[in-house]
Design a protein around this motif. Structure first.
Motif, PDB file in Angstrom:
ATOM      1  N   PRO A  38      38.637  19.235  17.374  1.00 59.15           N
ATOM      2  CA  PRO A  38      38.980  20.091  16.384  1.00 59.15           C
ATOM      3  C   PRO A  38      39.304  19.142  15.027  1.00 59.15           C
ATOM      4  O   PRO A  38      38.957  19.604  13.961  1.00 59.15           O
ATOM      5  CB  PRO A  38      40.278  20.655  16.848  1.00 59.15           C
ATOM      6  N   GLN A  39      39.847  18.110  15.146  1.00 57.97           N
ATOM      7  CA  GLN A  39      40.019  17.063  13.977  1.00 57.97           C
ATOM      8  C   GLN A  39      38.640  16.990  13.237  1.00 57.97           C
ATOM      9  O   GLN A  39      38.523  17.104  12.032  1.00 57.97           O
ATOM     10  CB  GLN A  39      40.663  15.819  14.311  1.00 57.97           C
ATOM     11  N   LEU A  40      37.553  16.604  14.283  1.00 58.88           N
ATOM     12  CA  LEU A  40      36.193  16.286  13.562  1.00 58.88           C
ATOM     13  C   LEU A  40      35.592  17.611  13.228  1.00 58.88           C
ATOM     14  O   LEU A  40      35.092  17.556  11.963  1.00 58.88           O
ATOM     15  CB  LEU A  40      35.298  15.872  14.786  1.00 58.88           C
ATOM     16  N   ALA A  44      34.646  18.077   8.933  1.00 54.50           N
ATOM     17  CA  ALA A  44      33.241  18.355   8.587  1.00 54.50           C
ATOM     18  C   ALA A  44      33.227  19.604   7.850  1.00 54.50           C
ATOM     19  O   ALA A  44      32.380  19.663   6.902  1.00 54.50           O
ATOM     20  CB  ALA A  44      32.482  18.646  10.223  1.00 54.50           C
ATOM     21  N   ASP A  45      33.884  20.639   8.147  1.00 58.23           N
ATOM     22  CA  ASP A  45      33.881  21.859   7.274  1.00 58.23           C
ATOM     23  C   ASP A  45      34.799  21.333   5.898  1.00 58.23           C
ATOM     24  O   ASP A  45      34.124  22.014   4.762  1.00 58.23           O
ATOM     25  CB  ASP A  45      35.014  22.906   7.888  1.00 58.23           C
ATOM     26  N   TYR A  46      35.731  20.520   5.923  1.00 60.14           N
ATOM     27  CA  TYR A  46      36.193  20.297   4.467  1.00 60.14           C
ATOM     28  C   TYR A  46      35.034  19.450   3.655  1.00 60.14           C
ATOM     29  O   TYR A  46      34.932  19.750   2.486  1.00 60.14           O
ATOM     30  CB  TYR A  46      37.385  19.328   4.854  1.00 60.14           C
ATOM     31  N   TYR A  67      33.808   8.209   6.261  1.00 60.59           N
ATOM     32  CA  TYR A  67      34.723   9.031   7.384  1.00 60.59           C
ATOM     33  C   TYR A  67      33.805   9.283   8.681  1.00 60.59           C
ATOM     34  O   TYR A  67      34.264   9.136   9.668  1.00 60.59           O
ATOM     35  CB  TYR A  67      35.160  10.540   6.698  1.00 60.59           C
ATOM     36  N   ALA A  68      32.436   9.385   8.627  1.00 59.96           N
ATOM     37  CA  ALA A  68      31.907   9.527   9.630  1.00 59.96           C
ATOM     38  C   ALA A  68      31.639   8.322  10.359  1.00 59.96           C
ATOM     39  O   ALA A  68      31.578   8.400  11.763  1.00 59.96           O
ATOM     40  CB  ALA A  68      30.196  10.011   9.204  1.00 59.96           C
ATOM     41  N   VAL A  69      31.742   7.216   9.782  1.00 60.13           N
ATOM     42  CA  VAL A  69      31.731   6.055  10.903  1.00 60.13           C
ATOM     43  C   VAL A  69      32.925   5.403  11.261  1.00 60.13           C
ATOM     44  O   VAL A  69      32.953   5.354  12.454  1.00 60.13           O
ATOM     45  CB  VAL A  69      31.445   4.879   9.449  1.00 60.13           C
ATOM     46  N   ALA A  71      35.182   8.060  12.099  1.00 61.05           N
ATOM     47  CA  ALA A  71      35.258   8.967  13.258  1.00 61.05           C
ATOM     48  C   ALA A  71      34.449   8.563  14.505  1.00 61.05           C
ATOM     49  O   ALA A  71      35.158   8.918  15.595  1.00 61.05           O
ATOM     50  CB  ALA A  71      34.874  10.252  12.692  1.00 61.05           C
ATOM     51  N   LEU A  72      33.499   8.168  14.363  1.00 67.46           N
ATOM     52  CA  LEU A  72      32.480   7.658  15.293  1.00 67.46           C
ATOM     53  C   LEU A  72      33.107   6.544  16.219  1.00 67.46           C
ATOM     54  O   LEU A  72      33.275   6.426  17.296  1.00 67.46           O
ATOM     55  CB  LEU A  72      31.214   7.127  14.924  1.00 67.46           C
ATOM     56  N   VAL A  73      33.596   5.599  15.417  1.00 74.52           N
ATOM     57  CA  VAL A  73      34.581   4.361  15.965  1.00 74.52           C
ATOM     58  C   VAL A  73      35.672   4.800  16.814  1.00 74.52           C
ATOM     59  O   VAL A  73      36.068   4.379  17.977  1.00 74.52           O
ATOM     60  CB  VAL A  73      34.931   3.502  14.816  1.00 74.52           C
ATOM     61  N   ASN A  74      36.447   5.734  16.176  1.00 77.21           N
ATOM     62  CA  ASN A  74      37.835   6.281  16.805  1.00 77.21           C
ATOM     63  C   ASN A  74      37.256   7.069  18.021  1.00 77.21           C
ATOM     64  O   ASN A  74      38.035   6.918  19.084  1.00 77.21           O
ATOM     65  CB  ASN A  74      38.211   7.293  15.702  1.00 77.21           C
ATOM     66  N   ALA A  75      36.137   7.668  18.032  1.00 77.48           N
ATOM     67  CA  ALA A  75      35.792   8.547  19.298  1.00 77.48           C
ATOM     68  C   ALA A  75      35.268   7.593  20.257  1.00 77.48           C
ATOM     69  O   ALA A  75      35.709   7.714  21.636  1.00 77.48           O
ATOM     70  CB  ALA A  75      34.628   9.224  18.962  1.00 77.48           C
TER      71      ALA A  75
END
Lengths: 299, 85
Positions: A38-40, A44-46, A67-69, A71-75
């Protein structure tokens, strides 16, 4: 003693606690991974709304890329921790299961020993009840001849008359039959063994004697040079043949006097002739001299 | 002046094209990494499934053996006279 008890209990509790903590951490990591979704979605909506409504689109785009980079690293990080904890938990569970298998196998073995004990005990009790008779072996031959034939163990074997002693002797009836058949057979085998050695010696001696006679006749028929060569060959063959030649030279006349010479060997050269074949008489003196010579050579 | 405008437009177009190419490259890298993550998840799921299946099989066999032992012990306790000498 009271201090020891909690120490003894603590290892067991720590094992359970460690397993509980392991499972707790796995559940926590899994929960965090689930919350990441849900955070991702919200991020994405914001980003979409801000790109559409703001004027500095390039800045929004750059922020979105960063932010995408992240988020990917975090995932990836979250997935890694969940995978590691899950594999660790599975390994622990397999170890526990293997230890349980060992314990169960121990129980199986204990039960098997109990079962075998009961079976053996039952058999023993059954065996005690039954009385099995035992029969001694006494074999007596039928009474048609009215004599008991068996081998005497008290025969003295001489060196000269050893070949005669192998014959069985008939004893009159009335001799005690206390000896069993197996004992008699054992005594017989001992005597036959002694006789067999002399018998083989006799056979080899006769074979050597016939060979020597054959060669002698062949040499006599041909020239003197041929016969001397044959004699030389025989002498070079070995000491036995040399001893045989000596005996032959010494008792040469005895077989010739007793019977005709070995003309049968001439028949091989001249098949037209038909002559009577007579085996040479084996005189005792000849054989005894031969055996004596052998003994002297062996000594 | 028109030439200067044209040059600036060409430069802007060039810059825009360059930026577009950068964005596409970034998107391709992101998508490539996401596909790698997906492949890892698929493999992890397969291995975990196999491990869980083997564990389940071992537990099933253990359960059956324990049931058998339980029955054997029950019969032994029901007939204690067998063990008395």
């Amino acid at each position: 003693m009271e201090v020891e008890r909690p120490r003894q209990d603590n290892p067991a509790m720590t094992l359970d606690e460690a397993s509980m903590e392991q499972s707790k951490s796995f559940v926590k990591a899994l929960q965090e991974l689930k919350n990441l979704r849900p955070q991702l979605y919200s991020a994405a909506d914001y980003c979409e709304k801000s790109y559409l409504h703001s004027e500095q689109k390039q800045m929004v785009l750059d922020n979105l890329k960063d932010y995408a980079v992240r988020a990917l690293v975090n995932a990836v990080d979250h997935l890694g921790t969940v995978a590691y904890k899950l594999t660790d938990l599975l390994e622990q569970q397999t170890l526990d299961v293997s230890s349980m298998e060992l314990k169960v196998s121990c129980l199986d073995q204990q039960l098997l020993t109990c079962q075998t004990f009961t079976v053996k005990e039952g058999l023993r009790q059954q065996q005690l009840l039954a009385i099995i008779p035992r029969h001694h072996k006494h074999y007596i031959l039928p009474n048609s001849v009215n004599k008991k034939v068996h081998f005497s163990p008290h025969i003295q074997t001489d060196a000269r008359q050893s070949h005669i002693q192998t014959r069985p002797r008939l004893f009159p009836a009335g001799t005690p039959a206390s000896k069993t058949l197996s004992w008699h057979l054992a005594s017989e085998t001992k005597s036959t063994l002694k006789g067999s050695r002399t018998f083989t010696r006799l056979v080899t001696g006769t074979l050597a004697y016939t060979l020597i006679m054959q060669l002698y006749e062949n040499a006599e028929e041909g020239a003197r040079t041929k016969s001397s060569a044959a004699y030389l060959q025989l002498s070079n063959a070995g000491p036995v043949s040399g001893a045989a030649m000596q005996t032959l030279g010494g008792a040469r006349r005895d077989p010739l006097d007793g019977s005709k010479p070995l003309t049968a060997f001439r028949s091989f050269d001249t098949p037209t002739r038909r002559e009577v074949v007579r085996t040479p008489i084996r005189s005792k003196s000849m054989l005894s001299a031969f055996f004596v010579k052998q003994k002297t050579l062996k000594t | 002046m028109a030439r200067a405008g044209g040059i600036t437009e060409a430069v802007n177009v060039g810059i825009a094209v360059q930026a577009d190419w950068d964005n596409r490259e970034f998107i391709s890298q992101i998508s490539h990494n996401v596909r790698a993550l997906f492949d890892f998840l698929v493999k992890f799921e397969a291995t975990t499934k196999s491990k869980l299946a083997s564990l389940n099989e071992k537990l099933d066999t253990l359960e059956r053996r324990l049931e058998l032992i339980e029955v054997q012990v029950g019969t032994a306790t029901a007939n204690p006279s067998l063990f008395t000498p």
